[in-house]
Design a protein around this motif. Sequence first.
Motif, PDB file in Angstrom:
ATOM      1  N   ILE A 155       0.835  -1.205   0.000  1.00 47.17           N
ATOM      2  CA  ILE A 155       0.000   0.000   0.000  1.00 47.17           C
ATOM      3  C   ILE A 155       0.869   1.253   0.000  1.00 47.17           C
ATOM      4  O   ILE A 155       0.594   2.226  -0.707  1.00 47.17           O
ATOM      5  N   SER A 156       1.928   1.229   0.787  1.00 46.89           N
ATOM      6  CA  SER A 156       2.833   2.377   0.831  1.00 46.89           C
ATOM      7  C   SER A 156       3.479   2.619  -0.529  1.00 46.89           C
ATOM      8  O   SER A 156       3.629   3.767  -0.966  1.00 46.89           O
ATOM      9  N   GLU A 157       3.857   1.533  -1.204  1.00 49.06           N
ATOM     10  CA  GLU A 157       4.435   1.663  -2.545  1.00 49.06           C
ATOM     11  C   GLU A 157       3.387   2.195  -3.529  1.00 49.06           C
ATOM     12  O   GLU A 157       3.686   3.033  -4.391  1.00 49.06           O
ATOM     13  N   LEU A 158       2.161   1.696  -3.405  1.00 46.12           N
ATOM     14  CA  LEU A 158       1.093   2.162  -4.292  1.00 46.12           C
ATOM     15  C   LEU A 158       0.827   3.650  -4.102  1.00 46.12           C
ATOM     16  O   LEU A 158       0.545   4.369  -5.072  1.00 46.12           O
ATOM     17  N   LEU A 163      -0.085   9.042  -5.909  1.00 47.92           N
ATOM     18  CA  LEU A 163       0.133  10.466  -5.652  1.00 47.92           C
ATOM     19  C   LEU A 163       0.718  11.157  -6.882  1.00 47.92           C
ATOM     20  O   LEU A 163       0.300  12.266  -7.245  1.00 47.92           O
ATOM     21  N   LYS A 164       1.688  10.499  -7.522  1.00 47.75           N
ATOM     22  CA  LYS A 164       2.279  11.081  -8.735  1.00 47.75           C
ATOM     23  C   LYS A 164       1.242  11.205  -9.844  1.00 47.75           C
ATOM     24  O   LYS A 164       1.205  12.206 -10.569  1.00 47.75           O
ATOM     25  N   HIS A 165       0.402  10.181  -9.973  1.00 49.94           N
ATOM     26  CA  HIS A 165      -0.576  10.164 -11.063  1.00 49.94           C
ATOM     27  C   HIS A 165      -1.703  11.164 -10.823  1.00 49.94           C
ATOM     28  O   HIS A 165      -2.091  11.906 -11.738  1.00 49.94           O
ATOM     29  N   ILE A 166      -2.219  11.202  -9.616  1.00 54.35           N
ATOM     30  CA  ILE A 166      -3.360  12.069  -9.313  1.00 54.35           C
ATOM     31  C   ILE A 166      -2.963  13.542  -9.354  1.00 54.35           C
ATOM     32  O   ILE A 166      -3.686  14.383  -9.901  1.00 54.35           O
ATOM     33  N   SER A 221      -3.090   7.451   1.745  1.00 59.33           N
ATOM     34  CA  SER A 221      -4.162   6.698   1.085  1.00 59.33           C
ATOM     35  C   SER A 221      -5.452   7.506   1.054  1.00 59.33           C
ATOM     36  O   SER A 221      -6.153   7.552   0.032  1.00 59.33           O
ATOM     37  N   MET A 222      -5.777   8.156   2.174  1.00 50.58           N
ATOM     38  CA  MET A 222      -6.981   8.990   2.230  1.00 50.58           C
ATOM     39  C   MET A 222      -6.869  10.174   1.275  1.00 50.58           C
ATOM     40  O   MET A 222      -7.849  10.568   0.635  1.00 50.58           O
ATOM     41  N   ASN A 227      -8.822  12.870  -3.542  1.00 50.27           N
ATOM     42  CA  ASN A 227      -8.537  13.653  -4.745  1.00 50.27           C
ATOM     43  C   ASN A 227      -8.597  12.832  -6.030  1.00 50.27           C
ATOM     44  O   ASN A 227      -8.441  13.389  -7.115  1.00 50.27           O
ATOM     45  N   GLY A 228      -8.796  11.537  -5.897  1.00 51.21           N
ATOM     46  CA  GLY A 228      -8.864  10.691  -7.085  1.00 51.21           C
ATOM     47  C   GLY A 228     -10.157   9.907  -7.169  1.00 51.21           C
ATOM     48  O   GLY A 228     -10.149   8.732  -7.545  1.00 51.21           O
ATOM     49  N   LYS A 229     -11.262  10.559  -6.794  1.00 52.80           N
ATOM     50  CA  LYS A 229     -12.555   9.867  -6.799  1.00 52.80           C
ATOM     51  C   LYS A 229     -12.912   9.350  -8.187  1.00 52.80           C
ATOM     52  O   LYS A 229     -13.425   8.244  -8.344  1.00 52.80           O
ATOM     53  N   GLU A 230     -12.648  10.165  -9.186  1.00 50.84           N
ATOM     54  CA  GLU A 230     -12.960   9.747 -10.556  1.00 50.84           C
ATOM     55  C   GLU A 230     -12.103   8.557 -10.971  1.00 50.84           C
ATOM     56  O   GLU A 230     -12.587   7.623 -11.621  1.00 50.84           O
ATOM     57  N   LEU A 231     -10.840   8.587 -10.578  1.00 50.23           N
ATOM     58  CA  LEU A 231      -9.936   7.485 -10.914  1.00 50.23           C
ATOM     59  C   LEU A 231     -10.349   6.200 -10.205  1.00 50.23           C
ATOM     60  O   LEU A 231     -10.454   5.137 -10.835  1.00 50.23           O
TER      61      LEU A 231
END
Length: 270
Positions: A155-158, A163-166, A221-222, A227-231
Amino acid sequence: MQKEYAVNCSDITFARVWSHVDVFAWGHFLGWAFKAILFRHAGLLWAISIMWEITEIAFAHLLPNFKECWWDSLILDVLICNGLGIWCGLKICKALEMREYKWVSIRDISSTTGKIKRAILQFTPVQWTPVRWLDPTSTYMRFFALSQLVVFWQISELNTFFLKHIFEMPPSHPLVIARLCLVGVIVAPSVRQYYTYVTDPYCKRVGTQCWVYGAIMVTESMLCIKNGKELFGQAQVCNVIVWLVIQILVSIGCVYGVVLYHRYFEVRTA
């Protein structure tokens, strides 16, 4: 524009393979060398390495840069970059005479069935709670502890990639680099404290740094979800569930495999 790795996968030539040995390949190598110094256990490291490739497959529909050719994922990433990083990291530990971490020690594991107590109980005084949340003398608790470690690490890696993508930050962005350095500094004592808590029956409370690391992981994660609800609305729930189940099964297999290896190889050759 990000480089696409899952294009024309049937073209397996030396020039094509060499073109994939970029800065990210070196990042794989250095990252796994650092992880090897932290975990100091080849079996656990290889389990996490393989699980990360499965994680990339499970979340490739959300993160396009997770899409890779099979030879890039299995050969370049797992066997060469990750494998060399793990080997070099463990060699550094041996050269510096660092203490070896025995996450799964045959003498520490008994066949007594452990009972999972509520996590909140560990905040109460010791005399109120004679039973540990993660009992280091219980086989089932050791399975749970290793599974928890693997899942939290994934999860930490994800979080790094989400974060970079969003927030649309390139890997070279100062915030990305600063975050990696900060997490690296925090995770080093966290792994040590977690190892002590999981393996030492005299350690009654998990260390402060573990809670700090956990708080950072949950907060990130939160932040990603908010910020990535659409994703995340495009997430395939089945993929996530299968991913979680595989994480747990591989963790259990790692513990069991190391125990068998110790029993049939190390003990007999001693």
